[in-house]
Design an enzyme around this catalytic site. Sequence first.
Site, mmCIF file in Angstrom:
data_model
loop_
_atom_site.group_PDB
_atom_site.id
_atom_site.type_symbol
_atom_site.label_atom_id
_atom_site.label_comp_id
_atom_site.label_asym_id
_atom_site.label_seq_id
_atom_site.Cartn_x
_atom_site.Cartn_y
_atom_site.Cartn_z
ATOM 1 N N THR A 1 0.858 -1.188 0.000
ATOM 2 C CA THR A 1 0.000 0.000 0.000
ATOM 3 C C THR A 1 0.892 1.235 0.000
ATOM 4 O O THR A 1 2.088 1.153 0.295
ATOM 5 C CB THR A 1 -0.883 0.031 1.252
ATOM 6 O OG1 THR A 1 -0.004 0.037 2.381
ATOM 7 C CG2 THR A 1 -1.788 -1.167 1.336
ATOM 8 N N LYS B 1 -13.336 17.897 10.920
ATOM 9 C CA LYS B 1 -14.337 17.818 11.985
ATOM 10 C C LYS B 1 -14.542 19.224 12.533
ATOM 11 O O LYS B 1 -13.680 19.777 13.202
ATOM 12 C CB LYS B 1 -13.907 16.827 13.049
ATOM 13 C CG LYS B 1 -13.872 15.438 12.446
ATOM 14 C CD LYS B 1 -13.691 14.312 13.423
ATOM 15 C CE LYS B 1 -13.840 13.006 12.639
ATOM 16 N NZ LYS B 1 -13.085 11.898 13.149
ATOM 17 N N TRP C 1 -18.996 16.670 10.257
ATOM 18 C CA TRP C 1 -17.934 16.372 9.304
ATOM 19 C C TRP C 1 -18.101 17.199 8.027
ATOM 20 O O TRP C 1 -19.202 17.353 7.522
ATOM 21 C CB TRP C 1 -17.961 14.880 8.928
ATOM 22 C CG TRP C 1 -17.529 13.963 10.034
ATOM 23 C CD1 TRP C 1 -17.243 14.305 11.320
ATOM 24 C CD2 TRP C 1 -17.351 12.545 9.953
ATOM 25 N NE1 TRP C 1 -16.886 13.208 12.048
ATOM 26 C CE2 TRP C 1 -16.946 12.098 11.234
ATOM 27 C CE3 TRP C 1 -17.470 11.606 8.928
ATOM 28 C CZ2 TRP C 1 -16.674 10.761 11.509
ATOM 29 C CZ3 TRP C 1 -17.202 10.274 9.202
ATOM 30 C CH2 TRP C 1 -16.802 9.853 10.477
ATOM 31 N N GLU D 1 -5.943 -3.160 -1.433
ATOM 32 C CA GLU D 1 -6.444 -4.238 -0.574
ATOM 33 C C GLU D 1 -7.632 -4.972 -1.187
ATOM 34 O O GLU D 1 -8.077 -5.991 -0.669
ATOM 35 C CB GLU D 1 -6.865 -3.676 0.791
ATOM 36 C CG GLU D 1 -5.734 -3.272 1.711
ATOM 37 C CD GLU D 1 -5.288 -1.831 1.518
ATOM 38 O OE1 GLU D 1 -5.501 -1.278 0.415
ATOM 39 O OE2 GLU D 1 -4.727 -1.255 2.466
HETATM 40 P P1 AMP Z 1 -4.663 2.605 -3.562
HETATM 41 O O1 AMP Z 1 -4.657 1.437 -2.675
HETATM 42 O O2 AMP Z 1 -3.352 3.292 -3.665
HETATM 43 O O3 AMP Z 1 -5.257 2.292 -4.891
HETATM 44 O O4 AMP Z 1 -5.599 3.712 -2.909
HETATM 45 C C1 AMP Z 1 -6.930 3.420 -2.591
HETATM 46 C C2 AMP Z 1 -7.614 4.674 -2.166
HETATM 47 O O5 AMP Z 1 -7.700 5.601 -3.243
HETATM 48 C C3 AMP Z 1 -9.045 4.467 -1.736
HETATM 49 O O6 AMP Z 1 -9.153 3.967 -0.435
HETATM 50 C C4 AMP Z 1 -9.598 5.868 -1.901
HETATM 51 O O7 AMP Z 1 -9.270 6.692 -0.802
HETATM 52 C C5 AMP Z 1 -8.872 6.373 -3.114
HETATM 53 N N1 AMP Z 1 -9.708 6.202 -4.303
HETATM 54 C C6 AMP Z 1 -9.666 5.226 -5.219
HETATM 55 N N2 AMP Z 1 -10.584 5.429 -6.182
HETATM 56 C C7 AMP Z 1 -11.239 6.562 -5.858
HETATM 57 C C8 AMP Z 1 -12.317 7.298 -6.439
HETATM 58 N N3 AMP Z 1 -12.898 6.922 -7.567
HETATM 59 N N4 AMP Z 1 -12.735 8.413 -5.792
HETATM 60 C C9 AMP Z 1 -12.159 8.823 -4.651
HETATM 61 N N5 AMP Z 1 -11.148 8.179 -4.057
HETATM 62 C C10 AMP Z 1 -10.688 7.061 -4.651
#
Ligand code: AMP
Length: 549
Positions: free
Chosen positions: A185, A439, A444, A330
């Site tokens: 991650t 917050k 929120w 994940e």
């Molecule tokens: P990653 O594991 O690097 O792909 O990051 C995942 C995170 O990216 C998610 O938990 C979201 O916070 C963000 N994310 C992915 N797709 C979107 C989307 N379409 N809109 C907003 N946030 C997103």
Amino acid sequence: MLGLMQNWPLTVDKILDHAAKWHGDVEIVTRSVEGPIVRTTYAEAHTRAKRISNALKGLGIKSGDRVATLAWNTGRHLEAWYGIMGIGAVCHTLNPRLFAEQLCYIINHAEDQIIFTDLTFLPVLAEHRAKMPSVKHVVVMTDAAHMDDSVYPGALCFETLVADNGADCEWGGFDENTAAGLCYTSGTTGNPKGVLYSHRSNFLHTLVTLGADVMGFSAADVLLPVVPMFHANAWGMAFSAPAVGAKLVMPGAKLDGASIHELLESEGVTFSAAVPTVWQMLLTELREKQAKLSTLKRVVIGGSAVPEAIVRGFRDEFGVDVTHAWGMTEMSPMGTLASPNQATLGLDAEGQLRLKLKQGRVPLGVDMKIEDDADQELPHDGKTFGRLKVQGPFVAAEYFKGDGGQILDEAGYFDTGDVATIDPDGFMQITDRAKDVIKSGGEWISTIEIENLAVGHPKASLCAVIGAAHPKWDERPVLLVKLKDGESASKQDFLEFLEGKIAKWWTPDDVVFVDDIPLGATGKIDKKLIRERMKDYVLPTAVAKKVSA
Ligand code: AMP
């Protein structure tokens, strides 16, 4: 009583076996790192991947060993993936956009034994070679003519390994729960953590993503995955493309608007997937050149929220349909897509567009819920927002080597760290990352919503919202704006632009113009760094409060 059907373990090697047998002549086209366009087929990739498997065995790789890739999307990268996974070794995708220290941490944590890499990244590996004691070999994904032993003495050449090894190699034959891939991650909180995919989870993810409401492409499509194989598995496209026998176009190292446009047109691409920033660059390029998209029909956009201007631009100027997607490393990574359903069919064009801006619905194989801080499930009313939790056969159950401890709640759901609403039609909308949500006075405020609106200002290039300390409200929003080159604007311009679009109490207390809004290794706004940069910032409203108190 057990069913009496065949035991056919769901291992990903079967995907390339299938592509080679039934779609053997279908092309994999690559803009190679060396420059020229290179063409292979699924049948050739299958043979070459098997040769790589034999090479790996010869280098001492056994089932469960980690073999990394630090590479662009190319045909060779695909061959390396299948060559590694086919013999039960674990393919660890490294993200070259990480800082060298983080890369070293991840390589050491994973205990990678071999790294497949492109010429591009060889100098970085050479520089930090001493800090990667587990790495026994580096394989450069090039031919003998491009090898330069002085950069990384002792590095092996991919094409030499292909030439020197036979294609006779037994793939699969192991349990479908065997680990297949490893991806860390982004590590925005603490050290990056490893997500360890299994063959079964990748196989099921492939089947699910091929559904018409998900990626939904077919053998008749030509795909261009701009989303990198090193970040969230290119959204599964290195599996789903061969699974249906779609032609695959790999962009290599050149991800700028002009290069992508050239490939889209020259290869007849019908479907593509990328993060919003890539599409923004492409749209700018197309407008400047007054160019057309003659074959592209559909793009899936995710990774961060898709701005309205992109959906409109594609639809109105180029006749391309945008599907907004959400997911995470994940989750293998697909979670939701904003595809219409029975409840939304009757919407007019504007209604459909509003829907496309939501992150969307879950396919079979993913379940989700929203909960408050006391773990109470919240209603699907499209307004109430809470912590988004997910469950399914391709969602992580724990991190590699137990990092982060227990990550599932009592019901077996994984907390995504996102905050979201779910509407009565099942459409989820991300309102924030849990750690970014502001917050204010016990309520929120969604930073993403304000950012998406603000970036619609014609003079804005990039916008970010963070919470700043406030003596009365705890936190209040501050809008950071990076203007387009040569533009100037005032705080008032932006506040007036937002007026009427958001609740009054969501209006930022300040607008700060900045030269740079930092993006992290996966292209998302790096709020941690912004908060660090703004640590001495004091809200004008907080100062006024102090003076009057
Ligand atoms: P990653 O594991 O690097 O792909 O990051 C995942 C995170 O990216 C998610 O938990 C979201 O916070 C963000 N994310 C992915 N797709 C979107 C989307 N379409 N809109 C907003 N946030 C997103």
